[in-house]
Design a protein around this motif. Structure first.
Motif, PDB file in Angstrom:
ATOM      1  N   GLU A 148       0.847  -1.203   0.000  1.00 44.18           N
ATOM      2  CA  GLU A 148       0.000   0.000   0.000  1.00 44.18           C
ATOM      3  C   GLU A 148       0.878   1.246   0.000  1.00 44.18           C
ATOM      4  O   GLU A 148       2.023   1.187   0.433  1.00 44.18           O
ATOM      5  N   ASP A 149       0.290   2.370  -0.436  1.00 42.98           N
ATOM      6  CA  ASP A 149       0.945   3.659  -0.196  1.00 42.98           C
ATOM      7  C   ASP A 149       0.778   3.939   1.301  1.00 42.98           C
ATOM      8  O   ASP A 149      -0.335   3.812   1.835  1.00 42.98           O
ATOM      9  N   GLU A 150       1.880   4.296   1.971  1.00 46.03           N
ATOM     10  CA  GLU A 150       1.780   4.501   3.422  1.00 46.03           C
ATOM     11  C   GLU A 150       2.597   5.708   3.856  1.00 46.03           C
ATOM     12  O   GLU A 150       3.580   6.071   3.215  1.00 46.03           O
ATOM     13  N   LEU A 151       2.131   6.314   4.979  1.00 51.52           N
ATOM     14  CA  LEU A 151       2.817   7.493   5.513  1.00 51.52           C
ATOM     15  C   LEU A 151       3.041   7.354   7.014  1.00 51.52           C
ATOM     16  O   LEU A 151       2.131   6.959   7.747  1.00 51.52           O
ATOM     17  N   TRP A 152       4.253   7.659   7.449  1.00 53.67           N
ATOM     18  CA  TRP A 152       4.559   7.777   8.870  1.00 53.67           C
ATOM     19  C   TRP A 152       4.886   9.234   9.145  1.00 53.67           C
ATOM     20  O   TRP A 152       5.695   9.828   8.429  1.00 53.67           O
ATOM     21  N   LEU A 153       4.222   9.801  10.148  1.00 50.54           N
ATOM     22  CA  LEU A 153       4.525  11.184  10.521  1.00 50.54           C
ATOM     23  C   LEU A 153       5.018  11.197  11.963  1.00 50.54           C
ATOM     24  O   LEU A 153       4.319  10.708  12.864  1.00 50.54           O
ATOM     25  N   ASN A 154       6.190  11.717  12.162  1.00 47.36           N
ATOM     26  CA  ASN A 154       6.828  11.744  13.487  1.00 47.36           C
ATOM     27  C   ASN A 154       6.805  10.368  14.149  1.00 47.36           C
ATOM     28  O   ASN A 154       6.467  10.222  15.329  1.00 47.36           O
ATOM     29  N   GLY A 155       7.113   9.354  13.371  1.00 50.08           N
ATOM     30  CA  GLY A 155       7.239   7.997  13.902  1.00 50.08           C
ATOM     31  C   GLY A 155       5.928   7.242  14.049  1.00 50.08           C
ATOM     32  O   GLY A 155       5.926   6.081  14.455  1.00 50.08           O
ATOM     33  N   LYS A 156       4.804   7.885  13.726  1.00 51.86           N
ATOM     34  CA  LYS A 156       3.507   7.205  13.880  1.00 51.86           C
ATOM     35  C   LYS A 156       2.861   7.000  12.521  1.00 51.86           C
ATOM     36  O   LYS A 156       2.821   7.937  11.700  1.00 51.86           O
ATOM     37  N   LYS A 157       2.319   5.810  12.304  1.00 51.40           N
ATOM     38  CA  LYS A 157       1.657   5.541  11.023  1.00 51.40           C
ATOM     39  C   LYS A 157       0.389   6.382  10.923  1.00 51.40           C
ATOM     40  O   LYS A 157      -0.418   6.428  11.839  1.00 51.40           O
TER      41      LYS A 157
ATOM     42  N   HIS B 271       6.306   4.395   0.124  1.00 52.12           N
ATOM     43  CA  HIS B 271       6.318   4.620   1.571  1.00 52.12           C
ATOM     44  C   HIS B 271       6.938   5.979   1.838  1.00 52.12           C
ATOM     45  O   HIS B 271       7.997   6.309   1.299  1.00 52.12           O
ATOM     46  N   ILE B 272       6.252   6.761   2.677  1.00 56.83           N
ATOM     47  CA  ILE B 272       6.700   8.125   2.982  1.00 56.83           C
ATOM     48  C   ILE B 272       6.906   8.230   4.494  1.00 56.83           C
ATOM     49  O   ILE B 272       6.034   7.821   5.269  1.00 56.83           O
ATOM     50  N   CYS B 273       8.041   8.773   4.869  1.00 60.45           N
ATOM     51  CA  CYS B 273       8.333   8.881   6.296  1.00 60.45           C
ATOM     52  C   CYS B 273       8.776  10.313   6.558  1.00 60.45           C
ATOM     53  O   CYS B 273       9.747  10.785   5.958  1.00 60.45           O
ATOM     54  N   SER B 274       8.021  11.035   7.408  1.00 62.79           N
ATOM     55  CA  SER B 274       8.363  12.443   7.613  1.00 62.79           C
ATOM     56  C   SER B 274       8.468  12.791   9.091  1.00 62.79           C
ATOM     57  O   SER B 274       7.733  12.248   9.918  1.00 62.79           O
ATOM     58  N   GLU B 275       9.387  13.676   9.402  1.00 62.97           N
ATOM     59  CA  GLU B 275       9.546  14.140  10.783  1.00 62.97           C
ATOM     60  C   GLU B 275       9.760  15.632  10.808  1.00 62.97           C
ATOM     61  O   GLU B 275      10.495  16.162   9.975  1.00 62.97           O
ATOM     62  N   ASN B 276       9.120  16.282  11.770  1.00 64.24           N
ATOM     63  CA  ASN B 276       9.375  17.705  11.978  1.00 64.24           C
ATOM     64  C   ASN B 276      10.251  17.827  13.221  1.00 64.24           C
ATOM     65  O   ASN B 276      10.000  17.127  14.207  1.00 64.24           O
ATOM     66  N   ASN B 277      11.244  18.707  13.197  1.00 65.27           N
ATOM     67  CA  ASN B 277      12.087  18.870  14.392  1.00 65.27           C
ATOM     68  C   ASN B 277      11.553  19.985  15.295  1.00 65.27           C
ATOM     69  O   ASN B 277      12.289  20.618  16.027  1.00 65.27           O
TER      70      ASN B 277
ATOM     71  N   SER C 135       3.898  23.790  10.354  1.00 64.26           N
ATOM     72  CA  SER C 135       4.345  22.425  10.026  1.00 64.26           C
ATOM     73  C   SER C 135       3.768  21.966   8.692  1.00 64.26           C
ATOM     74  O   SER C 135       4.427  21.237   7.940  1.00 64.26           O
ATOM     75  N   SER C 136       2.541  22.396   8.377  1.00 64.89           N
ATOM     76  CA  SER C 136       1.953  21.941   7.108  1.00 64.89           C
ATOM     77  C   SER C 136       2.721  22.546   5.928  1.00 64.89           C
ATOM     78  O   SER C 136       2.822  21.930   4.866  1.00 64.89           O
ATOM     79  N   ALA C 137       3.292  23.738   6.137  1.00 63.28           N
ATOM     80  CA  ALA C 137       4.060  24.388   5.066  1.00 63.28           C
ATOM     81  C   ALA C 137       5.357  23.619   4.803  1.00 63.28           C
ATOM     82  O   ALA C 137       5.643  23.220   3.668  1.00 63.28           O
ATOM     83  N   ALA C 138       6.136  23.389   5.863  1.00 60.89           N
ATOM     84  CA  ALA C 138       7.388  22.650   5.687  1.00 60.89           C
ATOM     85  C   ALA C 138       7.082  21.223   5.239  1.00 60.89           C
ATOM     86  O   ALA C 138       7.748  20.685   4.342  1.00 60.89           O
ATOM     87  N   GLY C 139       6.067  20.626   5.856  1.00 60.04           N
ATOM     88  CA  GLY C 139       5.735  19.224   5.596  1.00 60.04           C
ATOM     89  C   GLY C 139       5.379  18.961   4.139  1.00 60.04           C
ATOM     90  O   GLY C 139       5.924  18.045   3.513  1.00 60.04           O
ATOM     91  N   TYR C 140       4.485  19.770   3.591  1.00 59.83           N
ATOM     92  CA  TYR C 140       4.067  19.522   2.196  1.00 59.83           C
ATOM     93  C   TYR C 140       5.110  19.990   1.169  1.00 59.83           C
ATOM     94  O   TYR C 140       5.252  19.371   0.117  1.00 59.83           O
ATOM     95  N   ALA C 141       5.846  21.062   1.491  1.00 58.37           N
ATOM     96  CA  ALA C 141       6.924  21.471   0.574  1.00 58.37           C
ATOM     97  C   ALA C 141       7.927  20.326   0.458  1.00 58.37           C
ATOM     98  O   ALA C 141       8.430  19.998  -0.624  1.00 58.37           O
ATOM     99  N   CYS C 142       8.183  19.690   1.592  1.00 57.16           N
ATOM    100  CA  CYS C 142       9.158  18.600   1.644  1.00 57.16           C
ATOM    101  C   CYS C 142       8.632  17.354   0.917  1.00 57.16           C
ATOM    102  O   CYS C 142       9.341  16.738   0.118  1.00 57.16           O
ATOM    103  N   LEU C 143       7.388  17.040   1.222  1.00 56.38           N
ATOM    104  CA  LEU C 143       6.773  15.838   0.637  1.00 56.38           C
ATOM    105  C   LEU C 143       6.744  15.886  -0.888  1.00 56.38           C
ATOM    106  O   LEU C 143       7.162  14.942  -1.573  1.00 56.38           O
ATOM    107  N   VAL C 144       6.272  17.005  -1.438  1.00 59.63           N
ATOM    108  CA  VAL C 144       6.155  17.049  -2.905  1.00 59.63           C
ATOM    109  C   VAL C 144       7.527  17.140  -3.576  1.00 59.63           C
ATOM    110  O   VAL C 144       7.716  16.602  -4.666  1.00 59.63           O
TER     111      VAL C 144
END
Ligand code: ADP
Ligand code: DP6
Ligand code: CO
Length: 346
Positions: A57-66, A101-107, A116-125
């Motif tokens: 499946e397409d999957e996403l983990w954000l800050n260590g949580k699915k 599979h996408i794995c993202s973390e904000n510091n 966070s949505s700004a950094a998060g989506y700029a990074c993701l795309v």
């Protein structure tokens, strides 16, 4: 392994706020907005992406949580990038069928009004565009993830033009000046609360557009009167004008939020004390030396020139003697460097 792409992207802090959409699905705003992009070495999202035949499946983990992958925005971003890859024949057909599979973390705190949505989506795309080797305007792609994300794609000060085309094709971000233009500009981020906000920006702005009378004045009168002036102040490095417009826009944005029904109240008593402290400081200085601005959350961002940093830090310690060291983050975080998005291929 060479098939994992990792990218870091910065937050941006708006000085003229985006609040309200004219198209919910395409994420087209009601007004132009302007922001400064912070140094990603201080606060950033880091996203790694990978596509393999074994993934089911397409999957996403954000800050260590699915996270659930049902978010329409997430799916829209991925769908758009896969369509572009197909059109551009940038990867082979087999690869396009692999799940990702996408794995993202904000510091820094997520969903706490620190973009966070700004950094998060700029990074993701950016990461996905690299994975699928597509050539496209990253800013427009980021916008369909989260509106403010389109500004994180550039460094320095950035303007997001609302545009007028129904398909959003002219709703794009463009740099006002790059980071070298105002090298002594700094942003102090005061983290008052790192918890998730009670009302997401998406929901808060929808309620405001639907119910606030004051919002009409903001969109028709206030923002248009400020936007050219602030861009001019940035170009001329006129700090007092820049700072006054920044504070007025933040105050009006929160007044408009309060006038929604039910009201969206993002500022806390501590936020209000910071506002008071900044006015007190500017008053004793005899001119405007520091500007506060608050996104949809209680946490403060102070724009100031480098020479003011030690002085305001001692004032903050005087007003908030019991605050933890964590209260002050992002020290020496200039709005920004030339290439705000960095990538690493492992
Ligand atoms: P903020 O003020 O932090 O931008 P928002 O309410 O606008 O808060 O958005 C928060 C949401 O953005 C999160 O609940 C999550 O869905 C999304 N988000 C935040 N960080 C990331 C990330 N690194 N990758 C993907 N999505 C993210
Ligand atoms: C107060 O970009 O987070 O930070 O487009 O629905 O994802 P969506 O909202 P978002 O809103 C940001 C609002 C703000 C002001 C700003 O960044 O301009
Ligand atoms: Co946001």
């Amino acid at each position: 392994m060479t098939d994992i792409i990792s990218v870091i992207a910065p937050i941006n802090m708006a000085v003229i706020k985006y609040w309200g959409k004219r198209d919910e699905k395409l994420i087209i705003p009601l007004n132009d907005s302007v922001s400064g992009t912070l140094d990603p070495k201080v606060m950033c999202a880091k996203t790694s992406v990978c596509a393999r035949p074994v993934f089911e499946e397409d999957e996403l983990w954000l800050n260590g949580k699915k996270e659930s992958f049902t978010s329409e925005r997430l799916q829209n971003c991925l769908k758009k990038i896969r369509e572009l890859a197909n059109e551009q024949k940038s990867v082979d057909e087999e690869f396009l069928k692999f799940k990702v599979h996408i794995c993202s973390e904000n510091n820094f705190p997520t969903a706490a009004g620190l973009a966070s949505s700004a950094a998060g989506y700029a990074c993701l795309v950016t990461a996905l565009a690299k994975l699928y080797k597509v050539k496209t305007d990253i800013s427009a792609l980021a916008r369909i993830g989260s509106g403010s994300a389109c500004r994180s794609v550039y460094g320095g000060f950035v303007r997001w033009y609302a545009g007028s085309n129904p398909d959003g094709s002219d709703s794009i971000a463009k740099p006002v000046v790059d980071s070298s233009h105002w090298p002594d500009m700094r942003v102090l981020v005061l983290v008052i609360a790192d918890t998730k906000k009670h009302t997401s920006s998406t929901k808060g702005m929808k309620t405001t557009v639907e119910t606030s009378e004051l919002m009409k004045h903001r969109i028709q009168v206030s923002v248009p009167s400020r936007i050219e002036k602030i861009c001019e102040a940035i170009v001329k490095k006129d700090f007092p004008t820049f700072a006054e417009l920044t504070m007025k826009d933040s105050n009006e944005f929160h007044a408009v939020c309060l006038s929604a029904f039910p009201p969206c109240i993002y500022l806390t008593n501590t936020s209000l004390k910071i506002i008071e402290m900044v006015h007190y400081y500017n008053n004793i200085c005899g001119s405007i030396k520091v500007a506060y601005t608050f996104d949809a959350g209680p946490n403060a961002c102070l724009y100031l020139l480098e020479e003011e940093v030690p002085k305001i830090l001692s004032v903050i310690k005087y007003f908030f003697p019991f605050s933890s060291e964590n209260f002050i983050k992002g020290l020496k975080a200039p709005p920004i460097k030339e290439f705000p998005i960095e990538s690493h291929i492992y």
